[in-house]
Motif scaffolding. Structure first.
Motif, mmCIF file in Angstrom:
data_model
loop_
_atom_site.group_PDB
_atom_site.id
_atom_site.type_symbol
_atom_site.label_atom_id
_atom_site.label_comp_id
_atom_site.label_asym_id
_atom_site.label_seq_id
_atom_site.Cartn_x
_atom_site.Cartn_y
_atom_site.Cartn_z
ATOM 1 N N ALA A 9 16.750 -30.424 47.377
ATOM 2 C CA ALA A 9 15.975 -29.621 46.430
ATOM 3 C C ALA A 9 14.717 -30.373 46.004
ATOM 4 C CB ALA A 9 16.833 -29.281 45.213
ATOM 5 N N ASN A 52 12.173 -30.481 48.878
ATOM 6 C CA ASN A 52 11.551 -29.176 49.076
ATOM 7 C C ASN A 52 10.353 -28.957 48.169
ATOM 8 O OD1 ASN A 52 12.885 -27.950 51.195
ATOM 9 N ND2 ASN A 52 14.524 -27.162 49.915
ATOM 10 N N VAL A 88 13.127 -21.621 48.649
ATOM 11 C CA VAL A 88 14.314 -21.262 47.871
ATOM 12 C C VAL A 88 15.511 -21.233 48.805
ATOM 13 C CG1 VAL A 88 15.387 -19.528 46.415
ATOM 14 C CG2 VAL A 88 12.926 -19.920 46.270
ATOM 15 N N PRO A 137 22.361 -21.807 45.004
ATOM 16 C CA PRO A 137 21.613 -22.260 43.838
ATOM 17 C C PRO A 137 21.809 -23.749 43.604
ATOM 18 C CG PRO A 137 23.510 -20.941 43.183
ATOM 19 C CD PRO A 137 23.422 -20.854 44.663
ATOM 20 N N VAL A 138 20.724 -24.443 43.358
ATOM 21 C CA VAL A 138 20.817 -25.858 43.027
ATOM 22 C C VAL A 138 20.034 -26.104 41.754
ATOM 23 C CG1 VAL A 138 20.395 -28.210 43.766
ATOM 24 C CG2 VAL A 138 20.911 -26.477 45.471
ATOM 25 N N GLY A 139 20.752 -26.241 40.638
ATOM 26 C CA GLY A 139 20.097 -26.716 39.436
ATOM 27 C C GLY A 139 20.128 -28.229 39.509
ATOM 28 N N ASN A 180 13.650 -29.338 35.098
ATOM 29 C CA ASN A 180 13.836 -28.750 36.415
ATOM 30 C C ASN A 180 12.545 -28.136 36.912
ATOM 31 O OD1 ASN A 180 16.455 -28.179 38.093
ATOM 32 N ND2 ASN A 180 17.142 -28.546 35.995
ATOM 33 N N GLN A 216 21.079 -20.284 37.856
ATOM 34 C CA GLN A 216 20.600 -21.453 38.596
ATOM 35 C C GLN A 216 19.755 -21.026 39.787
ATOM 36 O OE1 GLN A 216 23.056 -24.867 39.471
ATOM 37 N NE2 GLN A 216 24.546 -24.267 37.943
ATOM 38 N N GLN A 217 20.146 -19.905 40.405
ATOM 39 C CA GLN A 217 19.356 -19.444 41.539
ATOM 40 C C GLN A 217 17.952 -19.060 41.076
ATOM 41 O OE1 GLN A 217 18.905 -19.940 44.332
ATOM 42 N NE2 GLN A 217 19.608 -18.412 45.756
ATOM 43 N N THR A 251 16.039 -22.076 40.571
ATOM 44 C CA THR A 251 15.539 -22.570 41.849
ATOM 45 C C THR A 251 14.240 -21.862 42.227
ATOM 46 O OG1 THR A 251 17.856 -22.793 42.479
ATOM 47 C CG2 THR A 251 16.227 -23.087 44.204
ATOM 48 N N ARG A 253 11.499 -23.176 40.150
ATOM 49 C CA ARG A 253 11.084 -24.492 40.633
ATOM 50 C C ARG A 253 10.195 -24.352 41.870
ATOM 51 N NH1 ARG A 253 16.197 -27.088 40.807
ATOM 52 N NH2 ARG A 253 16.161 -26.594 43.003
ATOM 53 N N ALA A 254 10.546 -23.402 42.726
ATOM 54 C CA ALA A 254 9.753 -23.227 43.946
ATOM 55 C C ALA A 254 8.346 -22.719 43.626
ATOM 56 C CB ALA A 254 10.454 -22.258 44.895
#
Ligand SMILES: Nc1ncnc2c1ncn2[C@@H]1O[C@H](COP(=O)(O)OP(=O)(O)OP(=O)(O)O)[C@@H](O)[C@H]1O
Ligand SMILES: [Mg+2]
Lengths: 305, 254
Positions: free
Chosen positions: A185, A188, B92, B96-98, B106, B155-156, B159, B162-163
């Protein structure tokens, strides 16, 4: 078409002979396992209680801070206690940073090629080398080749070499426990390896890393052979209660060595002294281990996933 | 940059893990500001293709990539700063990665890695990304809670936030709606329609309805080869040019 027959609920949950047999089995297995667990604790309790009973007459604050007197047949263990602290602190000051950094390289940067595999193999083999071999190596490498002579420096470095592979192994384990998905993550979103390590990997493996390092304290404190060959002496005159009695180039006394000396080498030692020395050594080791556990619990309560 | 230059140009791309080739010389373009759908059965190489785009495939030992990928005409293997390349692509992942950081951190992680540290700049950025990911209303009062303590669907969306946090020009979504309920999925789809005015989107999905709703063109990838790439009306009509496409879309593939 008639519906399929349905077993009444009462019949489905009755205790058949099979169920009864399984329950008995359960109980038996549980009992055996419990017995083994208890059996394991017994020797430890026996050792500790025996030691303390034997050591009782000599145990006192005086015993800790006084120097040995009358040809080591009386007095305390101060020079040995301080010597052990010197050896442990210096050896870990060398091996912990090197070991942790090496483990970070191996786990986070190294590609899986023959070079990495060779290093891994070397680490594993080194961890299995008996301490007497480390002692000989330390004698050759540090006392003679590096011309450190018989000294705290040579002995500490020998202990450092001995603890290094174990620190590398335990650190790698702690790092590997951080899920790979976290790293991906981070990559990325354009984080470098180092940014990832600093922000995510290290904060979440630090408890395991520190525990691994601290457990090596007890190992370094307990070993006799590596320091006997490289820098520990039977006796060294030191001021009572002096916190910094040694220089790096001095030889020193150490608890493990002192225990050996007063138990086997010196005649007419007051009977409680070897036992009391053992209690101090064991107490120090257990205290350090307890600290490691406490640290682990504290850090784990802050665990974040 | 004139409008006819593709945003991404993939030329004869092959990828092998160890000795096993899983993508076999595929060639396609992604046009600026389009939503390109990628459909295809499991193990057809969709995720691997995305990992080639942002070069995170470099982290997998023993891979061999041949062929060429150009983003805005620049060969991605020749970029000076691979981290900057990764920041031009928002990725993505399907699960899901928190990150084990606060919700705020995050989202602020990527900008911080890129050197943005002032709260005055980070605060509005974090809020905007969380809004775009349809998460802001649920977390605005507890931004310092752990991202890992959110529910799977939250969380997804984290993500996704975050992206978006490094302001990508391309957004790749790999089966993003696996862990999200339909209502939230619809909200995010609306956001994607908004976003396409500014950025280019690649949407890997196994929900043919989703692909039909959202995409301009769709690529059917199968066993590392492009079976068909055409306008989505054609792919999801009853007469795509390949009968495999028709069978796959209608669930009678195999
Ligand atoms: N890290 C890896 N090492 C070796 N082989 C891999 C690796 N990742 C993927 N593969 C292989 O590459 C092929 C394509 O996998 P990929 O994950 O790209 O498929 P996918 O289309 O994303 O599938 P799914 O729809 O299940 O997500 C598979 O055969 C898979 O086994
Ligand atoms: Mg996939």
């Amino acid at each position: 078409m008639s519906p399929p027959p349905v077993t009444p609920v009462s019949a489905r949950f009755t205790r058949t002979p099979l169920v009864v047999r399984k329950e008995r089995q359960q109980a038996a297995v549980r009992l055996v396992l419990l017995a083994m667990a208890v059996l394991m604790v017994l020797p430890l309790l026996a050792i500790i209680s025996h030691l303390i009973i034997q050591a009782w007459p000599a145990l006192s604050w005086e015993f800790l801070v006084d120097v040995p007197r009358r040809g080591m047949t009386e007095g305390g263990i101060w020079p040995a206690l301080v010597g052990t602290v010197y050896l442990v602190v210096i050896s870990l000051a060398v091996s912990a940073p090197i070991g942790v950094l090496a483990a970070i390289y191996l786990n986070e940067y190294a590609r899986d090629n023959w070079f990495t595999r060779a290093i891994n193999l070397a680490v594993i083999s080194l961890a299995g080398v008996p301490s007497i071999v480390h002692a000989l190596f330390g004698l050759g490498a540090f006392v003679y080749a590096a011309r450190f002579g018989y000294s705290i420096l040579a002995a500490s470095l020998t202990l450092a070499i001995m603890t290094l592979p174990v620190i590398i192994a335990s650190t790698r384990e702690a790092l590997a426990a951080v899920p790979a998905a976290f790293r991906e993550a981070c990559w990325n979103v354009g984080a470098t390896r180092w940014q990832t390590i600093r922000a995510i990997v290290l904060p979440n493996s630090i408890s395991g890393i520190l525990t691994g390092v601290i457990l090596q304290v007890s190992r370094a404190a307990g070993e006799t052979a590596p320091i006997l060959f490289t820098g520990a002496v039977f006796f060294k005159a030191v001021q009572r209660g002096d916190l910094f009695p040694y220089r790096l180039t001095d030889q020193c006394m150490a608890l493990s060595m002192h225990l050996y000396t007063v138990s086997t080498q010196v005649p007419n030692v007051r009977e409680a002294i070897p036992w009391a020395t053992a209690v101090v050594l064991l107490g120090a080791v257990l205290a350090v281990n307890a600290a490691a556990i406490a640290l682990r619990v504290w850090l784990r309560n802050r665990k974040r996933w | 940059m004139d409008a006819s230059t593709p945003k991404i140009a993939v030329q004869d791309l092959s990828l092998a893990y160890g000795g096993t080739e899983v993508i076999h010389g595929i060639t396609f373009d992604v046009r600026p500001n389009e939503i390109l759908g990628i459909i295809g059965p499991a193990r057809s190489g969709k995720t691997s293709l995305l990992r080639c785009l942002n070069r995170t495939i470099d982290f997998v030992a023993g891979t061999r990539v041949t062929g060429e990928i150009r983003i805005d005409g620049a060969d991605i293997r020749a970029v000076r700063d691979v981290h900057a390349l990764r920041r031009t692509i928002g990725m993505v992942a399907p699960l899901p990665v928190g990150l084990p950081l606060s919700i705020y951190d995050n989202v602020a992680f990527a900008p911080r890695c890129a050197g943005l540290t002032r709260r005055a700049e980070l605060d509005p950025l974090v809020e905007r990304c969380l809004r775009q990911a349809a998460l802001w209303d649920e977390v605005k009062d507890r931004l310092d809670n752990l991202g890992t303590a959110l529910s799977g669907g939250q969380q997804q969306r984290l993500t996704i936030a975050r992206a978006l946090s490094h302001q990508p020009e391309i957004l790749c979504l790999d089966e993003f709606s696996i862990a999200i309920d339909p209502v939230t999925t619809m909200r995010i789809e609306d956001v994607l329609r908004e976003l396409r005015r500014e950025i280019t989107i690649i949407l890997v999905t196994n929900l043919t309805h989703q692909a039909r709703r959202l995409t301009d063109r769709t690529m059917f990838l199968w066993n590392g080869r492009i079976i068909e790439l055409d306008r989505s009306e054609v792919i999801f009509s009853d007469q795509p040019s390949r009968k495999e496409t028709l069978e796959y879309v209608n669930g009678i593939f195999g």
